[in-house]
Design an enzyme around this catalytic site. Structure first.
Site, PDB file in Angstrom:
ATOM      1  N   TYR A   1       0.750  -1.288  -0.010  1.00  0.00           N
ATOM      2  CA  TYR A   1      -0.028  -0.156   0.055  1.00  0.00           C
ATOM      3  C   TYR A   1       0.866   1.138  -0.079  1.00  0.00           C
ATOM      4  O   TYR A   1       1.838   1.219   0.841  1.00  0.00           O
ATOM      5  CB  TYR A   1      -1.045  -0.012   1.243  1.00  0.00           C
ATOM      6  CG  TYR A   1      -1.765   1.259   1.300  1.00  0.00           C
ATOM      7  CD1 TYR A   1      -1.487   1.995   2.393  1.00  0.00           C
ATOM      8  CD2 TYR A   1      -2.994   1.429   0.418  1.00  0.00           C
ATOM      9  CE1 TYR A   1      -2.411   3.343   2.808  1.00  0.00           C
ATOM     10  CE2 TYR A   1      -3.544   2.738   0.593  1.00  0.00           C
ATOM     11  CZ  TYR A   1      -3.395   3.571   1.739  1.00  0.00           C
ATOM     12  OH  TYR A   1      -4.206   4.806   1.860  1.00  0.00           O
TER      13      TYR A   1
ATOM     14  N   ASP B   1       9.429   2.612  -0.619  1.00  0.00           N
ATOM     15  CA  ASP B   1       8.309   3.358   0.245  1.00  0.00           C
ATOM     16  C   ASP B   1       8.934   2.802   1.504  1.00  0.00           C
ATOM     17  O   ASP B   1       8.236   1.884   2.237  1.00  0.00           O
ATOM     18  CB  ASP B   1       7.046   2.762  -0.248  1.00  0.00           C
ATOM     19  CG  ASP B   1       6.026   3.640   0.492  1.00  0.00           C
ATOM     20  OD1 ASP B   1       4.850   3.264   0.184  1.00  0.00           O
ATOM     21  OD2 ASP B   1       6.136   4.310   1.455  1.00  0.00           O
TER      22      ASP B   1
ATOM     23  N   LYS C   1       5.149   9.094   8.877  1.00  0.00           N
ATOM     24  CA  LYS C   1       4.948   8.574  10.136  1.00  0.00           C
ATOM     25  C   LYS C   1       5.927   9.075  11.140  1.00  0.00           C
ATOM     26  O   LYS C   1       6.065  10.339  11.712  1.00  0.00           O
ATOM     27  CB  LYS C   1       4.913   7.123  10.168  1.00  0.00           C
ATOM     28  CG  LYS C   1       3.622   6.786   9.114  1.00  0.00           C
ATOM     29  CD  LYS C   1       3.548   5.494   9.128  1.00  0.00           C
ATOM     30  CE  LYS C   1       2.537   4.666   8.222  1.00  0.00           C
ATOM     31  NZ  LYS C   1       1.089   4.867   8.439  1.00  0.00           N
TER      32      LYS C   1
HETATM   33  P1  KE4 Z   1      -0.585   8.348   4.588  1.00  0.00           P
HETATM   34  O1  KE4 Z   1      -1.001   8.985   3.370  1.00  0.00           O
HETATM   35  O2  KE4 Z   1      -1.546   7.382   5.367  1.00  0.00           O
HETATM   36  O3  KE4 Z   1       0.329   9.135   5.495  1.00  0.00           O
HETATM   37  O4  KE4 Z   1       0.359   7.278   4.052  1.00  0.00           O
HETATM   38  C1  KE4 Z   1       0.408   6.359   3.027  1.00  0.00           C
HETATM   39  C2  KE4 Z   1       1.100   5.193   3.151  1.00  0.00           C
HETATM   40  C3  KE4 Z   1       2.217   5.177   2.374  1.00  0.00           C
HETATM   41  N1  KE4 Z   1       2.921   4.125   2.276  1.00  0.00           N
HETATM   42  C4  KE4 Z   1       2.954   3.235   3.398  1.00  0.00           C
HETATM   43  C5  KE4 Z   1       3.974   1.949   3.080  1.00  0.00           C
HETATM   44  C6  KE4 Z   1       2.013   3.105   4.189  1.00  0.00           C
HETATM   45  O5  KE4 Z   1       1.841   2.155   5.269  1.00  0.00           O
HETATM   46  C7  KE4 Z   1       1.071   4.242   4.254  1.00  0.00           C
HETATM   47  C8  KE4 Z   1      -0.098   4.476   5.260  1.00  0.00           C
HETATM   48  N2  KE4 Z   1      -0.183   3.222   6.168  1.00  0.00           N
HETATM   49  C9  KE4 Z   1      -1.647   2.855   6.615  1.00  0.00           C
HETATM   50  C10 KE4 Z   1      -1.576   1.893   7.531  1.00  0.00           C
HETATM   51  N3  KE4 Z   1      -0.931   0.473   7.149  1.00  0.00           N
HETATM   52  C11 KE4 Z   1      -2.230   4.385   7.319  1.00  0.00           C
HETATM   53  C12 KE4 Z   1      -3.201   4.176   8.238  1.00  0.00           C
HETATM   54  C13 KE4 Z   1      -4.677   4.506   7.396  1.00  0.00           C
HETATM   55  O6  KE4 Z   1      -4.732   4.333   6.171  1.00  0.00           O
HETATM   56  O7  KE4 Z   1      -5.565   5.176   8.310  1.00  0.00           O
END
Ligand code: KE4
Length: 423
Positions: free
Chosen positions: A144, A239, A267
């Protein structure tokens, strides 16, 4: 466990916010109960509006490596706020944070701060396309990368076909430029790279996958991605929104010894505030406006309050690198408890997932999808009843923070044994 106020809030929230939440996974849809609403957090604990306390292994999906409300981070944020919340103009803090990121991850010769992981990956992909002049991207099933249109895709019918949208509202044209391979499967990557020879701008990968549950790269897989992207003059994008500053100060490139061309962070790098980043080789990043022709912008990019949280967090990690030994050791203890209970466990540093999958291993998305989600939901509810909050989805990671003491890890291990021992 009392939850009247949470339930009332959830009812009201669902009238005002889609699903009652501002990010889908928070709705607890996969675990058959309503979410609790958080009032505050401290160290390893979340406190909900009904006065219940939970030992938090979600850590806000990763940022909370130091535990919640770390005094030095809170102090830095409060001091920054007192000087103004946002200027839309350059600040010394942005330079300092860029320097710290480069000190931790030397491959990042230039970096651009943005406001979310989605924005970081979306921008890195655009830079790869602008720099190479190529259109196609290879990603992996189960990885993701945020919710930008071109990355909200899934494998098409046949491996050689393009991806198809994985969300309503994503035009097929956006998916057409994204190819989906199988994680840990070199042959699937080679087939796509050969079939699309000279057209692939970049391979984007979670160097340790954590969005299908934790799935580490098999031995040689990342080295293979590095070789084939060089061979095909494509870029390699790590990523590291989850793994960055989590697996160590140098993230996955330090943890695996494999070096990418571009990196994305989120994060931890923002210390829990809305801040993310993308960066890498100077020649590539020099293609970003206003230096180059690849446009990317943001009103709150490099926001001074978020930057203050990021600087404070990275400085704490840099001043006490033993944190990584502590959290890795505790995660190892926890992994052993789940294994003793008969689960399949994948762990990388302080990231782990216990899979409810009959026997065998979980090495890719197809394996992860074999999990018994009902059994997972039952376990989730049982742990929550015991005041332990793990991610409300089999496809998320458990995060161990420096605030999770050995005693608390022991308590959690006993709760795991009790659940699987039927106590
Ligand atoms: P954000 O746009 O949510 O800050 O980051 C996207 C993203 C990009 N790359 C990786 C590897 C990620 O895990 C994420 C976002 N992670 C999720 C949890 N697995 C965020 C939690 C959510 O969607 O509420």
């Amino acid at each position: 466990m009392k939850c009247d106020k949470s339930e009332q809030l959830f009812q009201k929230a669902r009238r005002l916010i889609p699903g009652g939440v501002n990010s889908p996974v928070r709705a607890f849809g996969a675990v058959g109960r309503h979410p609790f609403f958080v009032e505050r957090a401290q160290g390893p604990w979340l406190y909900d509006v009904d006065g219940s306390r939970y030992l938090d292994y979600v850590c806000s999906w990763g940022p909370g490596i130091l535990g919640h409300a770390h005094p030095q981070v809170v102090d830095a944020v409060q001091r920054a706020c007192a000087g103004g919340l946002t200027f839309g103009a350059p600040t010394a803090g942005e330079v300092e944070l860029a320097e710290l990121i480069g000190a931790c991850v030397p491959d990042v010769e230039m970096v651009r701060l943005v406001s979310s992981g989605t924005e970081a990956v979306m921008s890195a992909v655009r830079v790869a396309r602008g720099y190479t002049g190529r259109e196609k991207i290879v990603k992996f099933a189960g990885n993701y990368h945020g919710h930008s249109d071109g990355l909200l895709v899934k494998a098409g019918s046949g491996l050689m076909t393009q991806s198809v949208p994985d969300s309503a509202g994503v035009p097929p044209g956006y998916a057409a430029s994204t190819l989906t391979a199988v994680y840990n499967d070199e042959a699937s990557v080679r087939a796509l790279m050969e079939e699309n020879h000279g057209q692939v701008a970049a391979v984007v990968v979670e160097p340790v996958a954590a969005n299908m549950g934790v799935v580490p790269p098999k031995k040689g897989f990342l080295e293979f991605l590095r070789r084939i992207t060089k061979e095909k003059s494509s870029l390699l994008i790590f990523d590291e929104v989850i793994t960055g500053f989590r697996l160590g100060l140098g993230g996955a490139s330090e943890y695996t010894g494999v070096h990418a061309d571009l990196y994305t962070f989120g994060k931890i790098v923002g210390g829990g505030m809305p801040l993310a980043a993308y960066g890498g080789r100077r020649d590539i990043m020099s293609s970003v406006a206003p230096l180059g022709a690849v446009y990317q912008a943001g009103t709150l990019s490099g926001n001074p309050v978020a930057v203050a949280a990021g600087i404070a967090t990275l400085k704490i990690l840099m001043d006490d690198p033993d944190i990584y030994e502590r959290i890795d050791r505790r995660a190892r203890t926890l992994a052993a408890a789940y294994r003793s209970a008969g689960l399949t466990v994948n762990r990388a540093g302080s990231l782990l997932s216990a899979f409810f999958v009959p026997g065998g291993q979980v090495e890719n998305y197809e394996d992860a999808c074999r999990c018994d989600r009902e059994a997972f939901a039952d376990y989730f509810r049982h742990m929550l009843e015991r005041g332990i909050y793990v991610a409300p989805s089999q496809f998320e990671a458990m995060f161990v923070s420096d605030a999770h003491s050995d005693e608390l890890i022991g308590e959690t291990s006993r709760a795991v044994a009790a659940h699987f021992g039927g106590i």
